[in-house]
Enzyme design. Structure first.
Site, PDB file in Angstrom:
ATOM      1  CE1 TYR A   3      -4.043  -2.037   1.407  1.00 26.32           C
ATOM      2  CE2 TYR A   3      -2.203  -3.399   2.142  1.00 26.32           C
ATOM      3  CZ  TYR A   3      -3.554  -3.245   1.878  1.00 26.32           C
ATOM      4  OH  TYR A   3      -4.408  -4.298   2.084  1.00 26.32           O
ATOM      5  CE  LYS A  16      -5.148  -6.463  -3.817  1.00 23.91           C
ATOM      6  NZ  LYS A  16      -5.813  -5.218  -3.493  1.00 23.91           N
ATOM      7  CG  HIS A  70      -8.651   0.357  -2.524  1.00 20.61           C
ATOM      8  ND1 HIS A  70      -9.442  -0.588  -1.900  1.00 20.61           N
ATOM      9  CD2 HIS A  70      -9.460   1.427  -2.788  1.00 20.61           C
ATOM     10  CE1 HIS A  70     -10.682  -0.129  -1.788  1.00 20.61           C
ATOM     11  NE2 HIS A  70     -10.717   1.092  -2.315  1.00 20.61           N
TER      12      HIS A  70
END
Length: 244
Positions: free
Chosen positions: A154, A201, A162
């Protein structure tokens, strides 16, 4: 990748970003380090983790810096924090702000801890190098178990933003087969990128090279190098020319 700040609307997301910029993670880590040094803090080895009894001030700092997790109450004003092996050794060896005692309450040297942690986790040298590499760049590093990766990282506290990357740690050597065997097949790459991509991600692979060094003591870490590679799914629909 653009940071995805948390909030119900655009204003809340801007506020989260502003708060993070006002209090950089590097400042939080320095504050934690100073506080632990001043209090002569020590943790206790407990199988595959280290427990630290944190008072009110340390509870706030550990949470803000994202080290460990509370697992129980010691006294009315203290809470046990459970640190992973990588987190504990980082505070002890890299930041020199936490002492660690063995089960017999005897203080452990860095070499003692190194051998103990290797005995509990064969991949510890590579994982610690990866963890410290990311932490030194002021990323917040957490377990990636729920996403099928080794770590997730992070830009700031997880309550504000996020995670941006799912991290896999690979090595150039002879360490355990199930770790180095990952991503050798195209299907593995496809599954990994698809999984992290489904939770917005990017897959970050850290290749740890020992450069011929033995891992008999933590001093070997100075010879280790880290190569970073990001892997993303290619979407033909986003790249091909429109048919006319």
């Amino acid at each position: 990748m653009v940071p995805r700040w948390k909030g119900k609307d655009a204003k809340a997301k801007k506020d989260a970003e502003a708060e993070a910029l006002k209090e950089p993670m590097s400042n939080i880590i320095s504050e934690l380090q100073s506080s632990l040094v001043q209090s002569d803090a020590y943790g206790i080895l407990s199988n595959k983790s280290v427990h630290y009894a944190a008072g009110a001030e340390k509870i706030v700092l550990l949470d803000k810096a994202c080290f460990g997790r509370p697992v129980g109450t010691v006294e009315k004003d203290k809470v046990w924090f459970q640190l992973s092996l990588e987190e504990a050794f980082f505070l002890c060896y890299s930041m020199n702000c936490l002492k660690i005692n063995g089960g017999n309450r005897i203080p452990q040297t860095n070499e003692d801890l190194w051998h103990y942690m290797k005995s509990k986790k064969e991949t510890f040298p590579n994982f610690f190098k990866a963890y410290s590499h990311l932490r030194m760049k002021n990323w917040v590093v957490r377990s990636g178990f729920q996403y099928g990766v080794d770590f997730v990282v992070y830009r700031h506290h997880p309550s504000r933003v996020h995670s941006e990357y799912g991290v896999l740690v690979l090595s150039d050597g002879e360490t355990v087969k199930d770790v180095n065997g990952r991503l050798r097949l195209w299907s593995d790459v496809h599954c990994a990128t698809r999984l992290v991509g489904s939770v917005a991600k990017t897959l970050l692979v850290l290749y740890i090279s020992k450069n011929g060094s033995r891992d008999d003591s933590p001093s070997c870490l100075a010879n280790y190098t880290v190569e970073e590679r990001t892997i993303a799914r290619w979407s033909p629909e986003q790249c091909r020319e429109s048919c006319r």
